[in-house]
Write a protein that holds these residues in place. Structure first.
Motif, mmCIF file in Angstrom:
data_model
loop_
_atom_site.group_PDB
_atom_site.id
_atom_site.type_symbol
_atom_site.label_atom_id
_atom_site.label_comp_id
_atom_site.label_asym_id
_atom_site.label_seq_id
_atom_site.Cartn_x
_atom_site.Cartn_y
_atom_site.Cartn_z
ATOM 1 N N THR A 18 17.961 13.830 14.909
ATOM 2 C CA THR A 18 17.539 15.174 14.517
ATOM 3 C C THR A 18 18.642 15.830 13.678
ATOM 4 N N PRO A 19 18.278 16.404 12.520
ATOM 5 C CA PRO A 19 19.308 17.007 11.661
ATOM 6 C C PRO A 19 19.979 18.216 12.326
ATOM 7 N N PHE A 20 21.183 18.536 11.887
ATOM 8 C CA PHE A 20 22.006 19.553 12.531
ATOM 9 C C PHE A 20 21.289 20.879 12.745
ATOM 10 N N HIS A 21 20.559 21.330 11.750
ATOM 11 C CA HIS A 21 19.955 22.663 11.855
ATOM 12 C C HIS A 21 18.792 22.708 12.840
ATOM 13 N N LYS A 22 18.418 21.553 13.390
ATOM 14 C CA LYS A 22 17.305 21.552 14.352
ATOM 15 C C LYS A 22 17.737 21.102 15.745
ATOM 16 N N ARG A 23 19.050 21.085 15.993
ATOM 17 C CA ARG A 23 19.538 20.521 17.250
ATOM 18 C C ARG A 23 19.886 21.557 18.309
ATOM 19 N N SER A 24 19.616 22.815 18.028
ATOM 20 C CA SER A 24 20.050 23.845 18.984
ATOM 21 C C SER A 24 19.101 23.948 20.184
ATOM 22 N N TRP A 25 19.605 24.530 21.257
ATOM 23 C CA TRP A 25 18.821 24.735 22.473
ATOM 24 C C TRP A 25 17.870 25.896 22.263
ATOM 25 N N LYS A 26 16.613 25.721 22.695
ATOM 26 C CA LYS A 26 15.621 26.795 22.595
ATOM 27 C C LYS A 26 14.834 26.884 23.887
ATOM 28 N N MET A 27 14.451 28.108 24.226
ATOM 29 C CA MET A 27 13.673 28.294 25.444
ATOM 30 C C MET A 27 12.179 28.125 25.170
#
Ligand code: I3P
Length: 110
Positions: A18-27
């Motif tokens: 998964t590319p960097f801009h889509k790797r964050s944690w989301k609820m």
């Protein structure tokens, strides 16, 4: 089973990182139904979707998927890894150890 979880994407279909801009944690409000894990912003989103509408974008098929405790992931507690049949991979954070085991068992034994 349903409830709020945090999710992070690690690999997309076919083990593509998964590319960097889509790797964050989301609820997400997460609902397991008919071998599909539906991820919605909140409970209302889930209800709305039941009345029709396409949400494949926020659905993870768990047929032949495997959930395991993410013991190598030490940044957060109560995290499990979900590996799908099409070789995508996600991390999910739950609220406590009971919830963690409950999600793992539900996913693996449906
Ligand atoms: C990601 C975000 C994630 C982090 C991920 C970053 O950046 O900070 O929390 O994962 O690291 O890429 P962004 O918000 O810009 O998408 P961790 O919390 O697991 O560190 P990663 O690239 O090492 O997965």
């Amino acid at each position: 089973k349903k409830g709020y979880v945090m999710r992070k994407c690690c690999y997309e279909t076919n083990a593509k990182r998964t590319p960097f801009h889509k790797r964050s944690w989301k609820m997400f409000y997460c609902t397991l139904r008919d071998l599909v894990l539906y991820l919605h912003k909140d409970e209302n989103g889930f209800r709305k979707n039941q009345m029709g509408g396409d949400n494949l974008h926020n659905a993870i098929r768990i047929h032949h998927a495997l959930a395991t405790k993410a013991q190598d992931y030490t940044k957060k507690q109560y995290v499990f890894r979900l590996q799908t049949a099409d070789q995508a991979e996600y991390l999910f954070q739950t609220s406590d150890s009971k919830e963690l085991q409950s999600w793992i068992d539900t996913i693996n034994f449906v």
